[in-house]
Design an enzyme around this catalytic site. Sequence first.
Site, PDB file in Angstrom:
ATOM      1  N   HIS A  13       0.870  -1.199   0.000  1.00 23.16           N
ATOM      2  CA  HIS A  13       0.000   0.000   0.000  1.00 23.16           C
ATOM      3  C   HIS A  13       0.895   1.235   0.000  1.00 23.16           C
ATOM      4  CE1 HIS A  13      -3.851   2.148   1.360  1.00 23.16           C
ATOM      5  NE2 HIS A  13      -2.946   3.094   1.126  1.00 23.16           N
ATOM      6  N   HIS A  15       1.571   5.398  -1.670  1.00 17.95           N
ATOM      7  CA  HIS A  15       1.280   6.585  -2.482  1.00 17.95           C
ATOM      8  C   HIS A  15       2.604   7.175  -2.932  1.00 17.95           C
ATOM      9  CE1 HIS A  15      -2.940   6.822  -1.002  1.00 17.95           C
ATOM     10  NE2 HIS A  15      -2.412   6.244   0.054  1.00 17.95           N
ATOM     11  N   ASN A  41      -5.041   7.501  -6.128  1.00 14.36           N
ATOM     12  CA  ASN A  41      -5.750   8.755  -5.808  1.00 14.36           C
ATOM     13  C   ASN A  41      -4.965  10.002  -6.221  1.00 14.36           C
ATOM     14  OD1 ASN A  41      -3.878   8.240  -3.739  1.00 14.36           O
ATOM     15  ND2 ASN A  41      -5.075   9.333  -2.190  1.00 14.36           N
ATOM     16  N   LYS A  99      -9.306   0.010  -6.066  1.00 11.55           N
ATOM     17  CA  LYS A  99      -9.393   0.643  -4.738  1.00 11.55           C
ATOM     18  C   LYS A  99     -10.729   1.340  -4.545  1.00 11.55           C
ATOM     19  CE  LYS A  99      -7.846   2.307  -0.778  1.00 11.55           C
ATOM     20  NZ  LYS A  99      -6.746   3.199  -0.466  1.00 11.55           N
ATOM     21  N   HIS A 136     -10.600   1.379   1.568  1.00  7.66           N
ATOM     22  CA  HIS A 136     -10.407   2.377   2.627  1.00  7.66           C
ATOM     23  C   HIS A 136     -11.670   2.286   3.480  1.00  7.66           C
ATOM     24  CE1 HIS A 136      -8.833   6.217   4.389  1.00  7.66           C
ATOM     25  NE2 HIS A 136     -10.046   6.146   4.889  1.00  7.66           N
ATOM     26  N   HIS A 174      -4.772  -0.462   5.805  1.00  6.35           N
ATOM     27  CA  HIS A 174      -4.365   0.301   7.008  1.00  6.35           C
ATOM     28  C   HIS A 174      -5.315   0.115   8.200  1.00  6.35           C
ATOM     29  CE1 HIS A 174      -7.137   2.965   4.940  1.00  6.35           C
ATOM     30  NE2 HIS A 174      -6.234   3.431   4.114  1.00  6.35           N
ATOM     31  N   LEU A 219      -5.145   9.199   7.901  1.00 10.45           N
ATOM     32  CA  LEU A 219      -6.466   8.582   7.958  1.00 10.45           C
ATOM     33  C   LEU A 219      -6.378   7.131   7.503  1.00 10.45           C
ATOM     34  CD1 LEU A 219      -8.617  11.521   6.566  1.00 10.45           C
ATOM     35  CD2 LEU A 219      -8.633  10.621   8.912  1.00 10.45           C
ATOM     36  N   ASP A 247       1.325   2.668   3.519  1.00  7.23           N
ATOM     37  CA  ASP A 247       0.474   3.849   3.313  1.00  7.23           C
ATOM     38  C   ASP A 247       1.324   5.113   3.386  1.00  7.23           C
ATOM     39  OD1 ASP A 247      -1.796   5.231   2.662  1.00  7.23           O
ATOM     40  OD2 ASP A 247      -2.606   5.280   4.690  1.00  7.23           O
ATOM     41  N   HIS A 251       3.090  14.561   1.605  1.00 12.44           N
ATOM     42  CA  HIS A 251       2.505  15.883   1.328  1.00 12.44           C
ATOM     43  C   HIS A 251       3.605  16.894   1.577  1.00 12.44           C
ATOM     44  CE1 HIS A 251      -1.750  14.646   1.161  1.00 12.44           C
ATOM     45  NE2 HIS A 251      -1.441  13.779   2.101  1.00 12.44           N
TER      46      HIS A 251
END
Length: 343
Positions: A13, A15, A41, A99, A136, A174, A219, A247, A251
């Site tokens: 998992h 990003h 995403n 997803k 999620h 997660h 989250l 996860d 950012h």
Amino acid sequence: MKTLTITRPDDWHLHVRNGAVLKTVLPHTARQFARAIIMPNLKPPVTTVAQALAYRDEILQAVPAGMDFTPLMTLYLTGSTTVEEIKRAAQSKYVHAVKLYPAGATTNSDSGVADIDSIYPLLAAMEKHDLPLLVHGEVTDETCDIFDRERIFIESHLSAIHNNFPALRIVVEHLTTAEAVQFVQSAEATIAATITPQHLLFNRNALLAGGLRPHHYCLPILKREHHRLALVAAATSGNPKFFLGTDSAPHQTSLKENACGCAGCFSAHAALELYAEAFDRADALDKLEGFASFYGADFYRLPRNTGMVTLEKSTWQVPETYGDNGVAITPLKAGETLSWKLV
Ligand code: DOR
Ligand code: ZN
């Protein structure tokens, strides 16, 4: 010196975003992991096989020369996803899962699914074509307390999905609660789960006590200590339903240290080391290889990796920030000392 050598792990998992952030974060993952399930995403989200293939090419171009890393692509489920697209995804050797983001549940989930019952025909197609569903698992109801959203999602949606589509392979992503651990343990073998390093290492005090720490905001949100203990017990149990998924969700620091900070912890810089710390504290380093390198591959029906990696017990200090040319990302445990180091 104490060392631990295990089969090269995978991150189930992850990003990595795109553009300049992708170039900053991807080398960290490629250094440790052979493969990773890439979350879809983006803005706009990756909703078609054609988009997933283009994104895959962009990721491959960001892999540093000489490193060997395979991105495993996923599609983002929306209310307008078609059964034909699901079939195309199942036939593609590059797309490994779909997803489900409930609309509004997290970062870039606005195009997600507003009415879960409406996607049952798509879930039927995924079950038929044996394409895993990644979930999620949080409700978005404004009246539902943020600390209860995972538990309520399982009660009100996930159990029904599992009962209606018993052959559909589902990864509950997660996990953060004892109730979710219990659900996964007692479900059929088609249900598995990922666990992040931050949910093994921190309870919600790390976010809220003694000052608000935005770099611990993700989250599903960090929970009480008894939930963390349930997650550590699950991860270190040797039960193949539980496997590694960081996860890691980068950012820009300015968007985390903000009046409305983004959700997501960047952990790719030290992912395996953070898990080693959690397993070491639980006196369960012998269980790390199954969790990190075997069970996820088995669930996704992919071959286990053949290379090895070695961790040594030696301290190192995490940098305050990563990135250049306009990218600045604060990593998990920035400025702190870690006790395990990948050699
Ligand atoms: O904290 C999170 N960050 N949770 C998610 O589900 C999404 C992720 C992100 O993309 O930033
Ligand atoms: Zn995620």
